[in-house]
Scaffold this motif. Structure first.
Motif, PDB file in Angstrom:
ATOM      1  N   LYS A 274       0.865  -1.190   0.000  1.00  0.00           N
ATOM      2  CA  LYS A 274       0.000   0.000   0.000  1.00  0.00           C
ATOM      3  C   LYS A 274       0.895   1.231   0.000  1.00  0.00           C
ATOM      4  O   LYS A 274       1.829   1.326   0.789  1.00  0.00           O
ATOM      5  CB  LYS A 274      -0.915   0.015   1.221  1.00  0.00           C
ATOM      6  CG  LYS A 274      -1.917  -1.134   1.271  1.00  0.00           C
ATOM      7  CD  LYS A 274      -2.801  -1.044   2.511  1.00  0.00           C
ATOM      8  CE  LYS A 274      -3.866  -2.134   2.528  1.00  0.00           C
ATOM      9  NZ  LYS A 274      -3.275  -3.481   2.604  1.00  0.00           N
ATOM     10  N   ARG A 279      -5.626   1.363  -0.227  1.00  0.00           N
ATOM     11  CA  ARG A 279      -5.760   0.437  -1.356  1.00  0.00           C
ATOM     12  C   ARG A 279      -4.401  -0.167  -1.700  1.00  0.00           C
ATOM     13  O   ARG A 279      -3.395   0.527  -1.772  1.00  0.00           O
ATOM     14  CB  ARG A 279      -6.309   1.160  -2.584  1.00  0.00           C
ATOM     15  CG  ARG A 279      -7.727   1.671  -2.424  1.00  0.00           C
ATOM     16  CD  ARG A 279      -8.150   2.471  -3.642  1.00  0.00           C
ATOM     17  NE  ARG A 279      -8.149   1.648  -4.859  1.00  0.00           N
ATOM     18  CZ  ARG A 279      -8.201   2.170  -6.090  1.00  0.00           C
ATOM     19  NH1 ARG A 279      -8.192   3.496  -6.239  1.00  0.00           N
ATOM     20  NH2 ARG A 279      -8.218   1.360  -7.133  1.00  0.00           N
ATOM     21  N   SER A 283      -4.651  -2.983  -7.114  1.00  0.00           N
ATOM     22  CA  SER A 283      -5.924  -2.478  -7.633  1.00  0.00           C
ATOM     23  C   SER A 283      -5.733  -1.489  -8.774  1.00  0.00           C
ATOM     24  O   SER A 283      -6.698  -1.070  -9.401  1.00  0.00           O
ATOM     25  CB  SER A 283      -6.724  -1.819  -6.510  1.00  0.00           C
ATOM     26  OG  SER A 283      -6.058  -0.653  -6.037  1.00  0.00           O
TER      27      SER A 283
END
Length: 390
Positions: A274, A279, A283
């Motif tokens: 991260k 997130r 992603s």
């Protein structure tokens, strides 16, 4: 057309994956740093019956085929070994096993195949020469007849695993080119001891595949005995092709497993990492899309390589599939390892995260055992019907 593996093939693949996980990424990182032959791993492979999967059962093998061998190599590579594991199968069950089982005398088969299959003896093959390279028909190492045997003089280069081998398959001229009916006439194969008077070798310092040394070899009046001839005197060219023809399938299997491993390492890292908020970086489409593209291409290569292996086992033409699969596999694996490193950022450049070894090792296979350019020549001539360009 059936894309399902048999129950036996699934069991073989599972056994190879489980064994590979016993010798995972950390094991291979350590022996890469030591530049050591993977003795423990290879012994375990042999003890599990995986080395002799395609060799005759009367000598300890399993009488199966190259499909099963490809499955084994894929899974060992994906479990941690990476692309160089394919070379272990190339030097032993291919260079040693195929040459002896197809062309060796009954005495040679009885003496050497059980030791090979049990992992008690390692092999190598001395083929490539400095002034010939890919053009095998231009080799100049010469074995001159002396009584019932021969005296060998010459030089070889980029010969894999000489320092860990006890036996060497040597390809040499036994007729001078000017005395031969054709360029392919007058080549012979011999299975000799690595430890022999007049045979010397020195390692080449290289970028990767550190667990298997590559060496220059010098033959200075090396004695070859009559019983060491493999196959037909002067007629070894066609027989050599039978030994070499599975190289592409074996190499491709190791590359497929390497891409699978590189993508797994990248995804695992990205899922945990991260940077901006809560997130994970996995992603981000900027990371997802290149990895997804590599995955799709690797799965296509896997199927093409299975077709090549299945055709080989059924006695059908397989050269086009094997060459195309090897071309694409080397390119896909180069991208997969590169994108895995990019996904990890600076940590991808560290030895701690393993991908840098996969990246270094797989680079060899863009030009070995056959270069991309020579594969494209093959496709242009044999598949497209275009004229010879070299």
């Amino acid at each position: 057309m059936d894309f399902e593996l048999t129950e036996e093939q699934r069991m073989i693949a599972t056994s190879a994956r489980q064994l590979g996980e016993r010798f995972g990424t950390e094991y291979w990182r350590k022996i890469d740093a030591q530049k050591a032959f993977p003795t423990e791993c290879w012994k375990a492979i042999c003890e599990a019956g995986l080395c002799g999967v395609a060799l005759p059962s009367e000598y300890g093998g399993s009488d199966l085929g190259v499909v099963e061998m490809a499955l084994i190599i894929e899974n060992l590579a994906a479990a941690g070994a990476g692309s160089t594991v394919g070379q272990l199968f190339m030097i032993n069950p291919i260079f040693g096993g195929v040459s002896i089982s197809k062309f060796g005398t009954p005495e040679m088969k009885q003496e050497l195949l059980p030791k090979l299959i049990a992992g008690e003896m390692n092999f190598c093959m001395a083929l490539t020469e400095p002034d010939a390279g890919t053009n095998t028909l231009e080799i100049r190492s010469f074995a001159e007849q002396e009584g019932d045997g021969w005296r060998l003089n010459g030089r070889k280069i980029w010969i894999t695993a000489v320092d860990s081998a006890q036996k060497m398959l040597v390809v040499a001229r036994t007729k001078k080119i000017e005395d031969s009916k054709s360029r392919s006439d007058g080549l012979s194969m011999f299975m000799i001891d690595v430890d022999r008077a007049g045979l010397t070798h020195s390692a080449i310092d290289k970028v990767g595949t550190n667990t298997l040394a590559a060496s220059s070899i010098f033959f200075d009046d090396v004695e070859i005995y009559p019983h060491e001839l493999v196959g037909t005197l002067h007629g070894g060219w066609r027989e050599l092709l039978d030994v070499l023809n599975t190289e592409r399938i074996i190499t491709t299997a190791g590359l497929i497993g390497t891409s699978e491993l590189a993508l797994k390492l990248a995804v695992d890292y990205a899922n945990d990492r991260k940077v901006f908020g809560d997130r994970s970086i996995s992603s981000y489409q900027g990371l997802q899309f290149p990895l997804a593209q590599c995955y799709a291409e690797n799965e296509a290569v896997r199927l093409l390589n299975y077709k090549a292996a299945a055709n080989f086992d059924r006695g059908l033409p397989y050269g086009s599939e094997a060459n195309a699969a090897k071309l694409l596999a080397a390119q896909v694996t180069a991208r997969a390892t590169e994108r895995a490193m990019q996904t990890m950022g600076g940590m991808g450049y560290s030895k701690e995260y393993y991908v840098e070894r996969l990246w270094r090792d797989c680079r060899l296979f863009r030009f070995a055992p056959i270069s991309e350019e020579m594969i494209l020549n093959y496709i242009a001539m044999h598949d497209l019907g275009m004229p010879k360009s070299y």
